[in-house]
Design a protein around this motif. Sequence first.
Motif, PDB file in Angstrom:
ATOM      1  N   ILE A  76       6.655   4.297  13.895  1.00  0.00           N
ATOM      2  CA  ILE A  76       7.981   3.773  13.078  1.00  0.00           C
ATOM      3  C   ILE A  76       7.798   3.744  11.522  1.00  0.00           C
ATOM      4  O   ILE A  76       8.665   4.359  10.790  1.00  0.00           O
ATOM      5  N   ALA A  77       6.665   3.223  11.001  1.00  0.00           N
ATOM      6  CA  ALA A  77       6.527   2.809   9.972  1.00  0.00           C
ATOM      7  C   ALA A  77       5.115   3.646   9.094  1.00  0.00           C
ATOM      8  O   ALA A  77       4.727   3.490   8.121  1.00  0.00           O
ATOM      9  N   ASP A  78       4.622   4.654   9.944  1.00  0.00           N
ATOM     10  CA  ASP A  78       3.432   5.422   9.435  1.00  0.00           C
ATOM     11  C   ASP A  78       2.416   4.481   9.149  1.00  0.00           C
ATOM     12  O   ASP A  78       2.205   3.331   9.757  1.00  0.00           O
ATOM     13  N   ARG A  79       1.233   4.948   8.497  1.00  0.00           N
ATOM     14  CA  ARG A  79       0.154   4.350   8.401  1.00  0.00           C
ATOM     15  C   ARG A  79      -0.040   2.815   7.859  1.00  0.00           C
ATOM     16  O   ARG A  79      -0.906   2.102   8.234  1.00  0.00           O
ATOM     17  N   PRO A  80       1.137   2.364   7.316  1.00  0.00           N
ATOM     18  CA  PRO A  80       1.097   0.830   7.042  1.00  0.00           C
ATOM     19  C   PRO A  80       1.383   0.059   8.035  1.00  0.00           C
ATOM     20  O   PRO A  80       1.089  -1.085   8.006  1.00  0.00           O
ATOM     21  N   VAL A 122       8.795  -3.281  -6.271  1.00  0.00           N
ATOM     22  CA  VAL A 122       7.512  -3.808  -7.021  1.00  0.00           C
ATOM     23  C   VAL A 122       7.331  -2.763  -8.478  1.00  0.00           C
ATOM     24  O   VAL A 122       7.932  -1.648  -8.600  1.00  0.00           O
ATOM     25  N   PRO A 123       6.823  -3.586  -9.404  1.00  0.00           N
ATOM     26  CA  PRO A 123       6.370  -2.856 -10.538  1.00  0.00           C
ATOM     27  C   PRO A 123       5.655  -1.637 -10.361  1.00  0.00           C
ATOM     28  O   PRO A 123       4.957  -1.235  -9.479  1.00  0.00           O
ATOM     29  N   LYS A 124       5.688  -0.592 -11.106  1.00  0.00           N
ATOM     30  CA  LYS A 124       5.194   0.850 -11.110  1.00  0.00           C
ATOM     31  C   LYS A 124       3.682   0.817 -10.890  1.00  0.00           C
ATOM     32  O   LYS A 124       3.143   1.400 -10.105  1.00  0.00           O
ATOM     33  N   TRP A 125       2.894  -0.232 -11.496  1.00  0.00           N
ATOM     34  CA  TRP A 125       1.756  -0.281 -11.424  1.00  0.00           C
ATOM     35  C   TRP A 125       1.150  -0.907 -10.156  1.00  0.00           C
ATOM     36  O   TRP A 125       0.026  -0.641  -9.632  1.00  0.00           O
ATOM     37  N   ALA A 126       2.015  -1.498  -9.451  1.00  0.00           N
ATOM     38  CA  ALA A 126       1.720  -1.993  -7.905  1.00  0.00           C
ATOM     39  C   ALA A 126       1.843  -1.077  -6.833  1.00  0.00           C
ATOM     40  O   ALA A 126       1.806  -1.405  -5.678  1.00  0.00           O
ATOM     41  N   GLN A 127       2.795   0.070  -6.983  1.00  0.00           N
ATOM     42  CA  GLN A 127       3.175   0.982  -5.896  1.00  0.00           C
ATOM     43  C   GLN A 127       2.047   1.567  -5.301  1.00  0.00           C
ATOM     44  O   GLN A 127       2.292   1.882  -4.052  1.00  0.00           O
ATOM     45  N   LEU A 129      -0.358  -0.156  -4.371  1.00  0.00           N
ATOM     46  CA  LEU A 129      -1.001  -1.164  -3.492  1.00  0.00           C
ATOM     47  C   LEU A 129       0.160  -1.423  -2.316  1.00  0.00           C
ATOM     48  O   LEU A 129      -0.291  -2.098  -1.326  1.00  0.00           O
ATOM     49  N   MET A 130       1.060  -0.680  -2.379  1.00  0.00           N
ATOM     50  CA  MET A 130       2.141  -0.982  -1.356  1.00  0.00           C
ATOM     51  C   MET A 130       1.680  -0.594   0.082  1.00  0.00           C
ATOM     52  O   MET A 130       1.396  -1.505   0.923  1.00  0.00           O
ATOM     53  N   PRO A 131       1.000   0.438   0.449  1.00  0.00           N
ATOM     54  CA  PRO A 131       0.574   0.809   1.636  1.00  0.00           C
ATOM     55  C   PRO A 131      -0.704   0.198   2.355  1.00  0.00           C
ATOM     56  O   PRO A 131      -0.756  -0.005   3.344  1.00  0.00           O
ATOM     57  N   MET A 132      -1.399   0.054   1.224  1.00  0.00           N
ATOM     58  CA  MET A 132      -2.829  -0.630   1.700  1.00  0.00           C
ATOM     59  C   MET A 132      -2.959  -2.130   1.624  1.00  0.00           C
ATOM     60  O   MET A 132      -3.755  -2.691   2.340  1.00  0.00           O
ATOM     61  N   MET A 133      -2.204  -2.722   0.691  1.00  0.00           N
ATOM     62  CA  MET A 133      -2.144  -4.258   0.831  1.00  0.00           C
ATOM     63  C   MET A 133      -0.832  -5.149   0.871  1.00  0.00           C
ATOM     64  O   MET A 133      -0.651  -5.951   1.728  1.00  0.00           O
TER      65      MET A 133
END
Length: 358
Positions: A76-80, A122-127, A129-133
């Motif tokens: 459904i959501a891929d690797r995350p 999320v802010p650009k700098w945090a994008q 980190l979305m899939p891994m955290m």
Amino acid sequence: MLKKLQLKKHALTGISYMLPLVVTAGLLIAAGNLMNGQVISDYKEAYSIADAFVSLGVLGMGLIAPIMASAIAYSIADRPGIAPGLFMGLIANSIGAGFLGGMLGGYLIGFFISWLKDHLKVPKWAQGLMPMMILPVISTTVVGLLMYFVLGTPIVLASEKLTTMLTGLQGGSRFVFGSILGAMAAFDFGGPVNKVASLFADGLLMEGIYGPEAVKILASMVPPFGVTLSWLISKKKYSKSEAENIKVAFPMGICMITEGVIPIAAVDPLRVILACSTGAAIGGGLSMLWNVGSPVPSGGMFIVPAMTNPLGFLAALGIGTVVCAGILVLTKKDAVEENIVMDEEDEEELDLSSIELN
């Protein structure tokens, strides 16, 4: 969004990842049982290769819910969805929800992560980190608490009520008692309802009451035998992949390993569960009615000679199998072959070139 709601497709993905685990674990348990192996309870004591086989197989069976949940969430959501799905499967085991709980957890976590992807900004700098955290932590926390505090309590209460109901039926009609116990033992293929019936039968065995143990053994064998017979009668009801699964489920069923039917039930749960539960109910009722008893809690066909009234057991097993197969032949629709292409993305290498050290 419509593609994400293809529940059957996601279930089939879960099955494709889970099947090697079920086959390997089941064959290890079967090989260990043939050599009189037992689950190792104390690793400080001496144990045999047969004991190691059984123990390894049991550990593998414990991974069914986590692998199923993780694979569905991945579909459904891929690797995350992989890590959160594993957590949901572990929670399903801990609250006694079995593989059905794992499937539910996989769907919940997968769709929640998909929703977060579309709505969480999320802010650009945090994008990065979305899939891994960010996605794994938020989804695991939210859905994990839902599994524990919303879904867990009803399952525990249901198990307690079922145990009380069985205790009340013990002195009533033997056929009704055997039917209810048989239906419960076959209902979720080793899940929480099966565990309630199994523990109840094992408790009566300690008191010298052997009838419920025979019902438990029979009910574990009716699903794989019934599904196999229905396939032999009408092969058009099953796809090629299901047929391959059935060829594995049958020998596992001989050894009283009912989990081999899980891949079949996951594709068409309502019809398969109805057929297996009904067949096991009829067979279980007849087993109790004919005073069949088993002094051994497991072993499948290999311990039939040790039973009281073994011919009665075989007759009840045969009738339950025919009933299960008949319902499947009459209710299942003809299979439609589906070519599910698993998208394999190349692992992205971590780009460290943009990192600056001040």
